[in-house]
Scaffold this motif. Structure first.
Motif, PDB file in Angstrom:
ATOM      1  N   GLY A  19       0.815  -1.210   0.000  1.00 48.23           N
ATOM      2  CA  GLY A  19       0.000   0.000   0.000  1.00 48.23           C
ATOM      3  C   GLY A  19       0.846   1.256   0.000  1.00 48.23           C
ATOM      4  N   ILE A  20       0.173   2.384  -0.110  1.00 49.45           N
ATOM      5  CA  ILE A  20       0.871   3.670  -0.128  1.00 49.45           C
ATOM      6  C   ILE A  20       1.726   3.824   1.126  1.00 49.45           C
ATOM      7  CG2 ILE A  20       0.527   6.173   0.005  1.00 49.45           C
ATOM      8  CD1 ILE A  20      -1.842   5.894  -1.754  1.00 49.45           C
ATOM      9  N   SER A  21       2.953   4.253   0.925  1.00 45.56           N
ATOM     10  CA  SER A  21       3.923   4.480   1.999  1.00 45.56           C
ATOM     11  C   SER A  21       4.446   3.192   2.621  1.00 45.56           C
ATOM     12  CB  SER A  21       3.347   5.360   3.129  1.00 45.56           C
ATOM     13  OG  SER A  21       3.014   6.617   2.626  1.00 45.56           O
ATOM     14  N   GLU A  22       4.141   2.073   2.021  1.00 49.12           N
ATOM     15  CA  GLU A  22       4.654   0.808   2.551  1.00 49.12           C
ATOM     16  C   GLU A  22       5.804   0.303   1.691  1.00 49.12           C
ATOM     17  OE1 GLU A  22       0.390  -0.885   4.313  1.00 49.12           O
ATOM     18  OE2 GLU A  22       1.308  -1.893   2.603  1.00 49.12           O
ATOM     19  N   GLU A  51      18.317 -13.791  -5.230  1.00 48.67           N
ATOM     20  CA  GLU A  51      16.856 -13.920  -5.272  1.00 48.67           C
ATOM     21  C   GLU A  51      16.192 -13.208  -4.100  1.00 48.67           C
ATOM     22  OE1 GLU A  51      15.791 -18.019  -5.965  1.00 48.67           O
ATOM     23  OE2 GLU A  51      16.265 -17.784  -8.101  1.00 48.67           O
ATOM     24  N   VAL A  52      16.610 -11.990  -3.891  1.00 55.17           N
ATOM     25  CA  VAL A  52      15.992 -11.138  -2.872  1.00 55.17           C
ATOM     26  C   VAL A  52      15.537  -9.860  -3.568  1.00 55.17           C
ATOM     27  CG1 VAL A  52      16.369  -9.794  -0.769  1.00 55.17           C
ATOM     28  CG2 VAL A  52      17.471 -12.015  -1.037  1.00 55.17           C
ATOM     29  N   GLY A  53      14.329  -9.452  -3.290  1.00 51.27           N
ATOM     30  CA  GLY A  53      13.838  -8.229  -3.917  1.00 51.27           C
ATOM     31  C   GLY A  53      12.883  -7.493  -3.006  1.00 51.27           C
ATOM     32  N   GLY A  54      12.590  -6.269  -3.389  1.00 52.23           N
ATOM     33  CA  GLY A  54      11.664  -5.490  -2.580  1.00 52.23           C
ATOM     34  C   GLY A  54      10.962  -4.431  -3.407  1.00 52.23           C
ATOM     35  N   LEU A  55       9.790  -4.040  -2.942  1.00 51.42           N
ATOM     36  CA  LEU A  55       9.006  -3.030  -3.646  1.00 51.42           C
ATOM     37  C   LEU A  55       8.564  -1.954  -2.656  1.00 51.42           C
ATOM     38  CD1 LEU A  55       7.605  -2.400  -6.465  1.00 51.42           C
ATOM     39  CD2 LEU A  55       5.550  -3.424  -5.464  1.00 51.42           C
ATOM     40  N   ALA A  56       8.754  -0.702  -3.048  1.00 50.94           N
ATOM     41  CA  ALA A  56       8.271   0.407  -2.226  1.00 50.94           C
ATOM     42  C   ALA A  56       7.242   1.190  -3.037  1.00 50.94           C
ATOM     43  CB  ALA A  56       9.426   1.320  -1.824  1.00 50.94           C
ATOM     44  N   HIS A  57       6.195   1.651  -2.356  1.00 48.83           N
ATOM     45  CA  HIS A  57       5.122   2.440  -2.984  1.00 48.83           C
ATOM     46  C   HIS A  57       5.214   3.836  -2.367  1.00 48.83           C
ATOM     47  CE1 HIS A  57       0.501   2.497  -4.022  1.00 48.83           C
ATOM     48  NE2 HIS A  57       1.053   3.666  -4.244  1.00 48.83           N
ATOM     49  N   VAL A  58       6.073   4.670  -2.965  1.00 47.40           N
ATOM     50  CA  VAL A  58       6.371   5.938  -2.305  1.00 47.40           C
ATOM     51  C   VAL A  58       5.418   7.052  -2.744  1.00 47.40           C
ATOM     52  CG1 VAL A  58       8.796   5.318  -2.090  1.00 47.40           C
ATOM     53  CG2 VAL A  58       8.091   6.822  -3.941  1.00 47.40           C
ATOM     54  N   MET A  59       5.253   7.984  -1.860  1.00 46.36           N
ATOM     55  CA  MET A  59       4.236   9.007  -2.003  1.00 46.36           C
ATOM     56  C   MET A  59       4.868  10.368  -2.287  1.00 46.36           C
ATOM     57  SD  MET A  59       1.567   9.498   1.067  1.00 46.36           S
ATOM     58  CE  MET A  59       0.475  10.887   1.166  1.00 46.36           C
ATOM     59  N   LEU A  60       5.971  10.661  -1.635  1.00 44.51           N
ATOM     60  CA  LEU A  60       6.569  11.993  -1.718  1.00 44.51           C
ATOM     61  C   LEU A  60       8.065  11.886  -2.015  1.00 44.51           C
ATOM     62  CD1 LEU A  60       4.781  13.514   1.388  1.00 44.51           C
ATOM     63  CD2 LEU A  60       4.378  14.185  -0.983  1.00 44.51           C
ATOM     64  N   THR A  71       9.330   8.867  10.655  1.00 41.14           N
ATOM     65  CA  THR A  71       8.924   7.641  11.337  1.00 41.14           C
ATOM     66  C   THR A  71       8.506   6.581  10.337  1.00 41.14           C
ATOM     67  OG1 THR A  71       6.746   8.629  11.499  1.00 41.14           O
ATOM     68  CG2 THR A  71       8.142   8.758  13.463  1.00 41.14           C
ATOM     69  N   ASN A  72       8.176   7.031   9.125  1.00 44.69           N
ATOM     70  CA  ASN A  72       7.683   6.109   8.120  1.00 44.69           C
ATOM     71  C   ASN A  72       8.533   6.234   6.856  1.00 44.69           C
ATOM     72  OD1 ASN A  72       6.219   4.521   6.456  1.00 44.69           O
ATOM     73  ND2 ASN A  72       4.346   5.760   6.506  1.00 44.69           N
ATOM     74  N   PRO A  73       9.681   5.507   6.795  1.00 47.47           N
ATOM     75  CA  PRO A  73      10.604   5.692   5.677  1.00 47.47           C
ATOM     76  C   PRO A  73       9.975   5.337   4.322  1.00 47.47           C
ATOM     77  CG  PRO A  73      11.268   3.809   7.033  1.00 47.47           C
ATOM     78  CD  PRO A  73      10.189   4.530   7.776  1.00 47.47           C
ATOM     79  N   GLY A  74       8.976   4.465   4.310  1.00 44.14           N
ATOM     80  CA  GLY A  74       8.365   4.047   3.051  1.00 44.14           C
ATOM     81  C   GLY A  74       7.613   5.154   2.337  1.00 44.14           C
ATOM     82  N   LYS A  75       7.409   6.264   3.025  1.00 40.13           N
ATOM     83  CA  LYS A  75       6.605   7.340   2.460  1.00 40.13           C
ATOM     84  C   LYS A  75       7.369   8.148   1.412  1.00 40.13           C
ATOM     85  CE  LYS A  75       3.593  10.933   4.405  1.00 40.13           C
ATOM     86  NZ  LYS A  75       3.097  11.462   5.687  1.00 40.13           N
TER      87      LYS A  75
ATOM     88  N   GLN B 276      -6.650   4.102  -1.518  1.00 38.89           N
ATOM     89  CA  GLN B 276      -6.868   2.665  -1.322  1.00 38.89           C
ATOM     90  C   GLN B 276      -8.351   2.324  -1.412  1.00 38.89           C
ATOM     91  OE1 GLN B 276      -5.291   1.338   2.456  1.00 38.89           O
ATOM     92  NE2 GLN B 276      -6.067  -0.727   2.157  1.00 38.89           N
ATOM     93  N   GLU B 277      -9.174   3.204  -0.901  1.00 42.39           N
ATOM     94  CA  GLU B 277     -10.599   2.918  -0.883  1.00 42.39           C
ATOM     95  C   GLU B 277     -11.191   2.884  -2.293  1.00 42.39           C
ATOM     96  OE1 GLU B 277     -12.917   5.183   1.787  1.00 42.39           O
ATOM     97  OE2 GLU B 277     -14.568   3.768   1.494  1.00 42.39           O
ATOM     98  N   LEU B 278     -10.704   3.759  -3.164  1.00 38.92           N
ATOM     99  CA  LEU B 278     -11.230   3.778  -4.530  1.00 38.92           C
ATOM    100  C   LEU B 278     -10.656   2.645  -5.370  1.00 38.92           C
ATOM    101  CD1 LEU B 278     -11.342   7.552  -4.971  1.00 38.92           C
ATOM    102  CD2 LEU B 278     -13.206   6.014  -5.504  1.00 38.92           C
ATOM    103  N   GLY B 279      -9.468   2.231  -4.983  1.00 38.17           N
ATOM    104  CA  GLY B 279      -8.904   0.998  -5.497  1.00 38.17           C
ATOM    105  C   GLY B 279      -8.716   0.916  -6.988  1.00 38.17           C
ATOM    106  N   ASN B 280      -8.889  -0.285  -7.471  1.00 34.60           N
ATOM    107  CA  ASN B 280      -8.515  -0.623  -8.832  1.00 34.60           C
ATOM    108  C   ASN B 280      -9.695  -0.496  -9.784  1.00 34.60           C
ATOM    109  OD1 ASN B 280      -6.238  -1.165 -10.197  1.00 34.60           O
ATOM    110  ND2 ASN B 280      -6.187  -3.350  -9.761  1.00 34.60           N
ATOM    111  N   ARG B 281     -10.671   0.293  -9.429  1.00 34.90           N
ATOM    112  CA  ARG B 281     -11.849   0.455 -10.298  1.00 34.90           C
ATOM    113  C   ARG B 281     -11.580   1.517 -11.349  1.00 34.90           C
ATOM    114  NH1 ARG B 281     -16.739   2.357  -7.421  1.00 34.90           N
ATOM    115  NH2 ARG B 281     -15.325   3.305  -5.918  1.00 34.90           N
ATOM    116  N   GLN B 282     -12.020   1.244 -12.559  1.00 38.79           N
ATOM    117  CA  GLN B 282     -11.888   2.202 -13.647  1.00 38.79           C
ATOM    118  C   GLN B 282     -13.004   3.242 -13.509  1.00 38.79           C
ATOM    119  OE1 GLN B 282      -9.549   2.055 -15.845  1.00 38.79           O
ATOM    120  NE2 GLN B 282     -10.234   3.182 -17.633  1.00 38.79           N
ATOM    121  N   LEU B 283     -12.632   4.503 -13.366  1.00 44.01           N
ATOM    122  CA  LEU B 283     -13.630   5.539 -13.082  1.00 44.01           C
ATOM    123  C   LEU B 283     -13.476   6.730 -14.011  1.00 44.01           C
ATOM    124  CD1 LEU B 283     -13.206   5.793  -9.203  1.00 44.01           C
ATOM    125  CD2 LEU B 283     -15.096   4.697 -10.399  1.00 44.01           C
TER     126      LEU B 283
END
Lengths: 179, 437
Positions: A19-22, A51-60, A71-75, B276-283
């Protein structure tokens, strides 16, 4: 506590949502998935030897600019990349074998207040941090005005990007891209 | 009694932690991976709680009475379908799912009056003794998860009675005997959480009906700023109501559709939960930035089918491509008028001015449309008040979801300046429809 029967059925390849920031690091045969990236950026790092990998979903873009250690490095792009890399090395990756792929960073709207675009700023921040750390960026699918859903196979390093088919007039096609 | 966003943020943390504890324990007993989905705080009036319990058909609840640091009741409510999914997950083949999914209204109403805590009272066939006891266990796990979360924060003990299974189609059996439920016009804070298990979302609502004095003490302990008077939360409700009414009227005027307000709700959620709430829906999404007291963003989201319906309703003849230039311009025009109406509704309640930008159109994944907006709040705001409104014209197969995300400081300022007495002079009850299920 009582124990009830578990669900029957064949085991399916595990998929973990990021998810976002994770951010998630794994050495298992797991698909890491982030859906609906707009201006957010997916940063995928992997060492296909270990065979090690990672994914970040960054916001800013920048946690460093945000001041004290977040406090939340994933952000943030910079702090997330460092955290991913550190965790991967702990899981057995060799720093110098790690490669990067990025996707996302669109600018969906053109409000005046959005300035030059936060999507682009996320992309630039990620590139600059990768360069600083000496991690080669081997593929990217960034920018534009479209949302993306990414699936990352952490052990092979294949990043699959799905684009919605709702695009109208910007000439950006729909479909699936593998990086 | 005053509250601020720090106190609400702490409430949210507790709710999420409670849901996390519950998910962990469910994973333990059901041997399936359960994880916490979206957790929200809602602000509602007492009469809306009753409406909500009355809407949407049969519900199942497990409630406990609390004593100690907090006196009151904690109740976890599932709609019947969610309850069935829980039972299928927990009981596997032992769950008898041959019974109809939802008991028909008349039978259920009769059953509701006779149903009581673990009694042998006649329950609809689908919740036999085994099912009831399994639901009680699940409800107990969730209630205790939440209560443990609260107790941790309060650094004290909260005791619970044994769980009571409740089932019904109207509010009475659920609220019966709880003397701490908010009055018709009083505002309550409610917790809405989801736990996802085996790829399915099991949604439930957690109601906490605390004793008023305990709750005031708690808010005082958690609050870090001056905040706002609790009673001013009524302004939230009025904003949501006015905004929704204006939108419903605008749609009717522009399209001739007979609209109704399906839902209006004020949520307090972490920023990251909004996309996240709006999710993967095409809108089809049309976004606005608004400026004034408060400032923020307003987004209208249409399913593709609904957007096409709007285009047909607004243009003299249906274009070949509903989302071509003509269609887009019709959707933007309607959204522009709805935005003005919605924000005028707010400005009237708050006695301020609010302007908005021209519309920005996007046809894409819901999460992708929303994340750039969330990003605009940057690192300054961890949580947001989201006004979540759903207007539909059922007969035309049209609906629109409206998300308004005001800047938190602006909103707090606007509410602080709000004269609650002036609000109370205005008509209280509008035509918020009850789903007569």
């Amino acid at each position: 506590m009582k124990t009830y029967g578990s669900e029957p059925g064949a085991p399916t390849p595990q998929q973990v949502q990021v998810g976002i920031s994770e951010f998630v690091v794994t050495d298992a045969d797991t698909t890491l998935k982030s859906y609906g990236l707009g201006s957010c950026l997916a940063v995928a790092l992997y060492d296909d030897q270990a065979e090690v990998g990672g994914l970040a979903h960054v916001m800013l873009p920048s946690g460093d600019e945000a001041g004290s250690e977040p406090t939340n490095p994933g952000k943030f792009a910079d702090t997330a990349i460092r955290a991913l890399l550190r965790r991967m090395v702990e899981e057995g990756a060799t720093y110098t074998d790690v490669e990067a792929k990025i996707a996302g960073g669109s600018d969906m709207f053109e409000f005046e207040s959005f300035g030059e675009g936060v999507g682009i700023r996320n992309v630039e921040a990620a590139k600059s941090e990768l360069e600083k750390l000496g991690v080669p960026l081997v593929a990217e699918d960034v920018g534009g005005k479209k949302g993306r859903t990414v699936e990352f196979n952490a052990t092979t390093g294949v990043l699959t990007i799905t684009v919605a088919d709702g695009e109208v007039d910007d000439g950006e096609g729909a479909g699936v891209t593998e990086l | 009694m005053r509250l601020d966003t720090t106190a609400l943020g702490t409430f949210h943390e507790m709710a999420r932690e409670g849901a996390g504890i519950a998910a962990g324990r469910l994973t333990g007993i059901a041997e399936v991976e359960a994880r916490v989905g979206i957790t929200k705080l809602n602000f509602v009036r007492g009469n809306e709680i009753r409406k909500e319990l009355a809407a949407g058909g049969e519900k199942v609840a497990v409630r406990v009475e609390l004593s100690g640091a907090i006196e009151g009741h904690s109740m976890v409510v599932f709609d019947a379908d969610s309850a069935r999914r829980v039972l299928e997950t927990l009981l596997g083949e032992e769950f008898d799912d041959t019974a109809p999914a939802v008991a028909d209204g008349e039978d259920a109403a009769v059953d509701a009056t006779g149903t009581d805590a673990g009694a042998d009272a006649a329950a609809p066939a689908e919740f036999d003794e085994l099912s009831q006891s399994a639901m009680e266990e699940v409800g107990q796990i969730i209630n205790s998860g939440f209560v443990d979360g609260w107790a941790d924060v309060l650094e004290t003990a909260i005791d619970m009675t044994t769980p009571q299974f409740v089932q019904g189609t109207d509010p009475e059996p659920f609220l019966d005997g709880i003397d701490t439920t908010p009055g018709e016009e009083d505002m309550a804070i409610m917790f809405r959480s989801q736990i996802e298990a085996v790829g399915e979302a099991i949604g439930f609502t957690h109601y906490l009906f605390p004793d008023h004095d305990d709750f005031a003490d708690l808010l005082d302990r958690l609050r870090e700023t001056e905040g706002i008077e609790y009673d001013k939360l009524v302004g939230f409700d009025r904003m949501a109501q006015r905004g929704a009414e204006e939108v419903a009227d605008n749609i009717s005027t522009m399209t001739g559709f007979d609209t109704e307000i399906e839902l209006r709700r004020l949520n307090f959620v972490p920023m990251a939960a909004i996309p996240q709430e709006l999710g993967n829906r095409q809108l089809i999404a049309v976004a606005f930035e608004f400026e004034g007291t408060p400032s923020g963003y307003l987004v209208f989201c249409f399913e593709e089918e609904s957007a096409a319906t709007v285009v047909e309703g607004m243009l003299p003849s249906a274009p070949d491509d509903a989302f071509g230039e003509m269609g887009q311009s019709a959707i933007k025009e309607l959204s522009n008028i709805m935005a003005s109406g919605f924000l005028d509704g707010w400005a009237n309640v708050l006695d301020t001015n609010i302007d908005h930008t021209p519309p920005e159109y996007s046809h894409d994944l819901g999460a992708a449309v929303m994340d750039p907006i969330v990003l605009q709040f940057g690192d300054s705001q961890e949580f947001a008040f989201v006004f979540d409104t759903h207007v539909q014209a059922a007969e035309r197969g049209f609906d629109v979801e409206i998300y308004a995300i005001p800047d938190e400081d602006d909103l707090e300022r606007a509410l602080s300046q709000l004269d609650v007495d002036r609000i109370d002079d205005e008509p209280i009850e509008a035509d918020f429809p009850i789903d007569e299920a």
